[in-house]
Scaffold this active site. Structure first.
Site, PDB file in Angstrom:
ATOM      1  CB  CYS A   1      -5.119  10.910  11.883  1.00 24.59           C
ATOM      2  SG  CYS A   1      -3.314   9.994  11.909  1.00 24.59           S
TER       3      CYS A   1
ATOM      4  NE  ARG B   1       0.164  10.562   9.913  1.00 18.52           N
ATOM      5  CZ  ARG B   1      -0.225   9.554   9.355  1.00 18.52           C
ATOM      6  NH1 ARG B   1      -1.433   8.942  10.079  1.00 18.52           N
ATOM      7  NH2 ARG B   1       0.466   8.830   8.380  1.00 18.52           N
TER       8      ARG B   1
ATOM      9  CE  LYS C   1      -1.598   1.376   4.048  1.00 26.63           C
ATOM     10  NZ  LYS C   1      -2.003   2.635   4.379  1.00 26.63           N
ATOM     11  CG  ASN C   2       1.954   2.848   3.523  1.00 32.95           C
ATOM     12  OD1 ASN C   2       0.781   3.281   3.441  1.00 32.95           O
ATOM     13  ND2 ASN C   2       2.717   3.102   4.437  1.00 32.95           N
TER      14      ASN C   2
ATOM     15  NE  ARG D   1      -7.476   4.396   5.189  1.00 31.53           N
ATOM     16  CZ  ARG D   1      -6.594   5.344   5.743  1.00 31.53           C
ATOM     17  NH1 ARG D   1      -7.281   6.011   7.692  1.00 31.53           N
ATOM     18  NH2 ARG D   1      -5.411   6.063   5.349  1.00 31.53           N
TER      19      ARG D   1
ATOM     20  CG  ASP E   1       3.046   1.710   9.659  1.00 30.75           C
ATOM     21  OD1 ASP E   1       3.491   1.468   8.652  1.00 30.75           O
ATOM     22  OD2 ASP E   1       2.281   2.285  10.422  1.00 30.75           O
TER      23      ASP E   1
HETATM   24  C1  EPZ Z   1       4.067   7.011   6.133  1.00 34.05           C
HETATM   25  O1  EPZ Z   1       3.156   8.356   6.954  1.00 34.05           O
HETATM   26  C2  EPZ Z   1       3.377   5.269   6.397  1.00 34.05           C
HETATM   27  N1  EPZ Z   1       1.847   6.199   5.671  1.00 34.05           N
HETATM   28  C3  EPZ Z   1       2.513   5.285   7.587  1.00 34.05           C
HETATM   29  O2  EPZ Z   1       1.530   4.768   7.446  1.00 34.05           O
HETATM   30  C4  EPZ Z   1       4.088   5.199   8.418  1.00 34.05           C
HETATM   31  O3  EPZ Z   1       3.308   4.710   9.884  1.00 34.05           O
HETATM   32  C5  EPZ Z   1       4.844   6.756   8.243  1.00 34.05           C
HETATM   33  O4  EPZ Z   1       5.120   6.498   7.301  1.00 34.05           O
HETATM   34  C6  EPZ Z   1       5.911   6.057   9.757  1.00 34.05           C
HETATM   35  O5  EPZ Z   1       6.542   5.399   9.026  1.00 34.05           O
HETATM   36  C7  EPZ Z   1       2.605   6.136   4.205  1.00 34.05           C
HETATM   37  O6  EPZ Z   1       3.642   5.622   3.685  1.00 34.05           O
HETATM   38  C8  EPZ Z   1       1.158   6.647   3.024  1.00 34.05           C
HETATM   39  P1  EPZ Z   1       5.787  10.392   8.764  1.00 34.05           P
HETATM   40  P2  EPZ Z   1       3.722   9.893   7.617  1.00 34.05           P
HETATM   41  O7  EPZ Z   1       5.850  12.247   8.209  1.00 34.05           O
HETATM   42  O8  EPZ Z   1       4.534   9.920   6.111  1.00 34.05           O
HETATM   43  C9  EPZ Z   1       6.485  14.361  11.723  1.00 34.05           C
HETATM   44  C10 EPZ Z   1       0.342   2.845   7.762  1.00 34.05           C
HETATM   45  O9  EPZ Z   1      -0.469   1.588   8.969  1.00 34.05           O
HETATM   46  N2  EPZ Z   1       6.248  14.742  10.510  1.00 34.05           N
HETATM   47  O10 EPZ Z   1       6.427   9.345   8.407  1.00 34.05           O
HETATM   48  O11 EPZ Z   1       2.306  10.189   6.949  1.00 34.05           O
HETATM   49  C11 EPZ Z   1       4.986  13.075  11.844  1.00 34.05           C
HETATM   50  O12 EPZ Z   1       4.156  14.207  12.823  1.00 34.05           O
HETATM   51  C12 EPZ Z   1       0.337   4.236   7.249  1.00 34.05           C
HETATM   52  O13 EPZ Z   1       0.127   2.700   6.594  1.00 34.05           O
HETATM   53  C13 EPZ Z   1       6.230  16.319  10.894  1.00 34.05           C
HETATM   54  O14 EPZ Z   1       6.102  16.776  12.229  1.00 34.05           O
HETATM   55  O15 EPZ Z   1       4.685   9.325   8.276  1.00 34.05           O
HETATM   56  C14 EPZ Z   1       5.756  12.018  12.883  1.00 34.05           C
HETATM   57  O16 EPZ Z   1       5.865  12.390  14.075  1.00 34.05           O
HETATM   58  C15 EPZ Z   1       0.620   4.956   9.187  1.00 34.05           C
HETATM   59  N3  EPZ Z   1       6.152  17.310   9.957  1.00 34.05           N
HETATM   60  C16 EPZ Z   1       7.054  12.010  11.894  1.00 34.05           C
HETATM   61  O17 EPZ Z   1       6.963  12.819  11.732  1.00 34.05           O
HETATM   62  C17 EPZ Z   1       5.648  16.572   8.158  1.00 34.05           C
HETATM   63  O18 EPZ Z   1       5.778  17.464   8.147  1.00 34.05           O
HETATM   64  C18 EPZ Z   1       6.896  10.438  11.064  1.00 34.05           C
HETATM   65  O19 EPZ Z   1       5.790  10.706  10.410  1.00 34.05           O
HETATM   66  C19 EPZ Z   1       5.469  15.137   8.478  1.00 34.05           C
HETATM   67  C20 EPZ Z   1       5.822  14.255   9.638  1.00 34.05           C
END
Ligand code: EPZ
Length: 419
Positions: free
Chosen positions: A117, A122, A22-23, A398, A306
């Site tokens: 969420c 996020r 998916k990701n 999802r 995850d």
């Molecule tokens: C990706 O989400 C995945 N989704 C998530 O999978 C996964 O849990 C996550 O990466 C961490 O591995 C997809 O790839 C579609 P992040 P993402 O940006 O990119 C902070 C699932 O279950 N952050 O890596 O949205 C954020 O708050 C989903 O399949 C900022 O502060 O996660 C978090 O604490 C859930 N500012 C950390 O970074 C930003 O602009 C990591 O979030 C972006 C992120």
């Protein structure tokens, strides 16, 4: 809302096939916006998030057609608007992945802010700041990210937090920028590497994928290509735990070795015997109760956030006490109360959960709150005595293709109750 009804207590035995990731699919579909011609993306999982992506892209004028072999043909040759509406984005945060491609190719984007969420606030500030560093005029108003730019310019971007979709958005934007972009403290997830491979097949020049420093030399245009999405490593880990938690013997086909080593190491520490061969993996936990294993989540290659809820289900019935630390998201323990309804003994303090293994869980009506939490509840139900009803399983749909069929192939007693 559909429910899953599971009668637990059976050791799973058998084999099933892992679907496309998916990701990796979500950023790759967004990346198709960068090309002037069609791309053929294969091994696409049939998931609600993929359907939402198709709806989002089609609304922009992208032509998406089903192809053979679980493939999608995606043609962004006639995109006529750059709007990503709130009613779609609020159902799938990953919609933010169209932002970089739209600004890079069309010089404009009008993308709804994803909003929070269940697992955390996020924010997407790093996506926005990175595009601004590349010369985009970008601001947030009325809940939308409105961006405009001439041709983006290469920049050196240091991400203050490792962000998977942030890295992916900026990498995609940089492929059409003028000059070279360096992204430091980049995410190293295998899905980022899969996207980089797809982009390079389209004519991009991305180097360093899989390391924390990406170097992208901008080109004038990208062309369509053919690509097969990598297998889903989180689905793989989830089914491995289904075998481990029930004390079974399972084989998963169409996996990608080397993408889940941190999870395999923890499963072996819990007492599982694991064998890998080519694109198959076998887990044997027959006759053994798992040992409790400490887990700390962190960006790849460390233990993936995850997989935290799923491993907590395993620790819930393990011998001993485990300490689990969630360092990526601030609220990713929504599954704890539901597991406690099944008899789990878990104490949460901040981002630390102490899990005292119990002899047995008992079936109960529980409610899914987010994608991976619901997977954790299903795993608990597989080992619980009696019947468990998991409600709100749209969360599961999802991210897990045909979950009841696949678990059924492994011998689980599971059925879906359409509501
Ligand atoms: C990706 O989400 C995945 N989704 C998530 O999978 C996964 O849990 C996550 O990466 C961490 O591995 C997809 O790839 C579609 P992040 P993402 O940006 O990119 C902070 C699932 O279950 N952050 O890596 O949205 C954020 O708050 C989903 O399949 C900022 O502060 O996660 C978090 O604490 C859930 N500012 C950390 O970074 C930003 O602009 C990591 O979030 C972006 C992120």
């Amino acid at each position: 809302m559909d429910k899953l009804v599971i009668v637990g207590g059976k050791a799973l035995e058998g084999e099933t096939r892992i679907s496309g990731a998916k990701n990796a699919t979500l950023p790759i579909l967004a990346a198709c916006l960068l090309a002037e011609g069609p791309s053929l993306v294969r091994n696409v999982p049939h998931l609600h998030d993929v359907t939402t992506s198709i709806e989002l892209l089609s609304g922009m004028g992208v032509r998406v057609t089903l192809a053979d072999g679980m493939g999608l043909e995606v043609d962004a040759g006639a995109v006529d608007n750059v709007h990503a509406p709130y009613d779609l984005v609020k159902t799938m945060r990953a919609s933010i992945l169209v932002l970089g491609p739209l600004v890079a190719r069309f010089g404009r984007a009008d993308v709804s802010l994803p909003g929070g969420c269940a697992i955390g606030s996020r924010p997407v500030n790093l996506h926005i700041d990175g595009l601004a560093a590349m010369g985009a005029d970008i601001r947030v108003e009325n809940g939308y990210i409105r961006a405009s730019a001439g041709r983006l310019k290469g920049a050196r971007i240091v991400l203050e937090t490792v962000t998977v979709t942030g890295t992916e958005n900026l990498m995609m934007a940089a492929t059409l920028a003028e000059g070279t972009t360096v992204i430091e403290n980049a995410a190293r997830e295998p899905e980022v590497v899969d996207l980089a491979c797809f982009l390079n097949r389209m004519g991009a020049r991305v180097q360093g994928a899989g390391t924390d420093t990406l170097v992208i030399e901008g080109v004038k245009r990208l062309h369509g290509t053919e690509y097969e999405v990598m297998p889903d490593r989180i689905e793989t880990g989830t089914y491995l735990i289904a075998g481990a938690i029930t004390g079974g013997l399972i084989t998963l086909k169409n996996i990608r070795q080397g993408t889940l080593d941190a999870v395999l190491a923890k499963l072996q520490e819990a007492g599982a015997q694991i064998r890998c061969a080519d694109n198959m993996i076998t887990l044997d936990m027959r006759g053994r109760r798992p040992r409790a294993v400490d887990v700390r989540t962190a960006p790849y290659p460390a233990f993936p956030t995850d997989m935290q809820a799923q491993f907590m289900a395993l620790n819930a019935i393990a011998e001993g006490t485990a300490t689990m630390v969630e360092t990526v998201f601030e609220n990713r323990y929504m599954h704890v109360q539901e597991m406690e309804r099944m008899g789990a003994d878990i104490r949460v303090q901040g981002n630390v959960a102490v899990v005292h293994g119990v002899e047995r869980l008992t079936g109960a009506p529980v409610m899914a709150t987010d994608l991976r939490a619901s997977a954790g509840l299903v795993l608990g139900a597989l080992v619980a005595e009696g019947e468990t009803e998991v409600d709100r399983i749209y969360h599961i749909d999802r991210g897990y293709e045909c979950i009841e069929e696949k678990l059924g192939q492994l011998g689980a007693c599971i059925r879906r109750i359409p509501q």
